[in-house]
Design a protein around this motif. Structure first.
Motif, short mmCIF file in Angstrom:
data_model
loop_
_atom_site.label_atom_id
_atom_site.label_comp_id
_atom_site.label_asym_id
_atom_site.label_seq_id
_atom_site.Cartn_x
_atom_site.Cartn_y
_atom_site.Cartn_z
N LYS A 33 0.82 -1.22 0.00
CA LYS A 33 0.00 0.00 0.00
C LYS A 33 0.85 1.27 0.00
O LYS A 33 0.50 2.25 -0.66
CB LYS A 33 -0.93 0.00 1.22
CG LYS A 33 -1.85 1.18 1.28
CD LYS A 33 -2.82 1.09 2.43
CE LYS A 33 -3.75 2.29 2.49
NZ LYS A 33 -4.67 2.22 3.63
N TYR A 34 1.97 1.26 0.72
CA TYR A 34 2.71 2.49 0.97
C TYR A 34 4.03 2.64 0.22
O TYR A 34 4.62 3.71 0.23
CB TYR A 34 2.99 2.63 2.47
CG TYR A 34 1.75 2.88 3.28
CD1 TYR A 34 1.24 4.16 3.41
CD2 TYR A 34 1.08 1.83 3.89
CE1 TYR A 34 0.09 4.39 4.14
CE2 TYR A 34 -0.07 2.05 4.62
CZ TYR A 34 -0.56 3.34 4.75
OH TYR A 34 -1.70 3.56 5.46
N LEU A 74 -2.58 9.54 1.90
CA LEU A 74 -3.76 9.20 2.69
C LEU A 74 -4.78 10.32 2.68
O LEU A 74 -5.99 10.06 2.68
CB LEU A 74 -3.35 8.86 4.13
CG LEU A 74 -2.58 7.55 4.29
CD1 LEU A 74 -2.06 7.42 5.71
CD2 LEU A 74 -3.44 6.36 3.91
N SER A 75 -4.33 11.56 2.66
CA SER A 75 -5.24 12.69 2.61
C SER A 75 -6.05 12.68 1.32
O SER A 75 -7.24 12.99 1.32
CB SER A 75 -4.48 14.01 2.73
OG SER A 75 -3.90 14.13 3.99
N LEU A 76 -5.39 12.32 0.23
CA LEU A 76 -6.10 12.23 -1.04
C LEU A 76 -7.13 11.12 -1.03
O LEU A 76 -8.22 11.25 -1.58
CB LEU A 76 -5.11 12.01 -2.19
CG LEU A 76 -4.20 13.17 -2.52
CD1 LEU A 76 -3.14 12.74 -3.54
CD2 LEU A 76 -5.00 14.35 -3.05
N ILE A 77 -6.79 10.01 -0.39
CA ILE A 77 -7.69 8.88 -0.33
C ILE A 77 -8.85 9.12 0.64
O ILE A 77 -10.00 8.88 0.32
CB ILE A 77 -6.92 7.60 0.09
CG1 ILE A 77 -5.94 7.19 -1.00
CG2 ILE A 77 -7.88 6.45 0.39
CD1 ILE A 77 -4.97 6.11 -0.60
N GLU A 78 -8.52 9.63 1.81
CA GLU A 78 -9.53 9.72 2.87
C GLU A 78 -10.08 11.13 3.07
O GLU A 78 -11.05 11.32 3.78
CB GLU A 78 -8.93 9.24 4.18
CG GLU A 78 -8.51 7.78 4.12
CD GLU A 78 -7.78 7.33 5.37
OE1 GLU A 78 -7.67 8.12 6.32
OE2 GLU A 78 -7.32 6.19 5.38
N ASN A 79 -9.40 12.12 2.48
CA ASN A 79 -9.81 13.52 2.66
C ASN A 79 -9.87 13.93 4.11
O ASN A 79 -10.74 14.70 4.53
CB ASN A 79 -11.16 13.76 1.98
CG ASN A 79 -11.01 14.63 0.74
OD1 ASN A 79 -9.95 15.17 0.47
ND2 ASN A 79 -12.09 14.75 0.01
N ASP A 80 -9.00 13.40 4.96
CA ASP A 80 -8.92 13.73 6.37
C ASP A 80 -7.51 14.11 6.73
O ASP A 80 -6.56 13.82 6.00
CB ASP A 80 -9.31 12.51 7.23
CG ASP A 80 -10.78 12.17 7.13
OD1 ASP A 80 -11.59 13.09 6.96
OD2 ASP A 80 -11.10 10.98 7.22
#
Length: 84
Positions: A33-34, A74-80
């Protein structure tokens, strides 16, 4: 992303590549994933370090860049807001 490194950057990348795996392992991140995000951060660190005149250890720059790259992914994926 295709990144062309000059000879100095390529030499540093080969010498310090183990940090990619160290970062993944010490943070218990799934390489499937990373890995791409961590590698992107690592390559950013290579370019930053080679252009910089600062007296900062490469590992410090690399870990900061790899962390930032993972958080952006992760921000792009989860918007958090995410922190590692």
């Amino acid at each position: 992303m295709l990144v062309k490194l000059n000879s100095k950057e390529a030499e540093l990348a080969a010498e310090k590549y183990y940090l990619v795996h160290e970062f993944l392992e010490t943070r218990n991140l799934d390489p499937d994933k990373y890995y791409d995000a961590v590698l992107d951060g690592f390559l950013n660190a290579i370019r930053t370090f080679c252009k910089s005149q600062a007296n900062v250890a490469f590992k410090e720059i690399a870990f900061m860049e790899m962390k930032t790259s993972c958080i952006e992914m992760l921000s792009l994926i989860e918007n958090d807001d995410v922190s590692l």
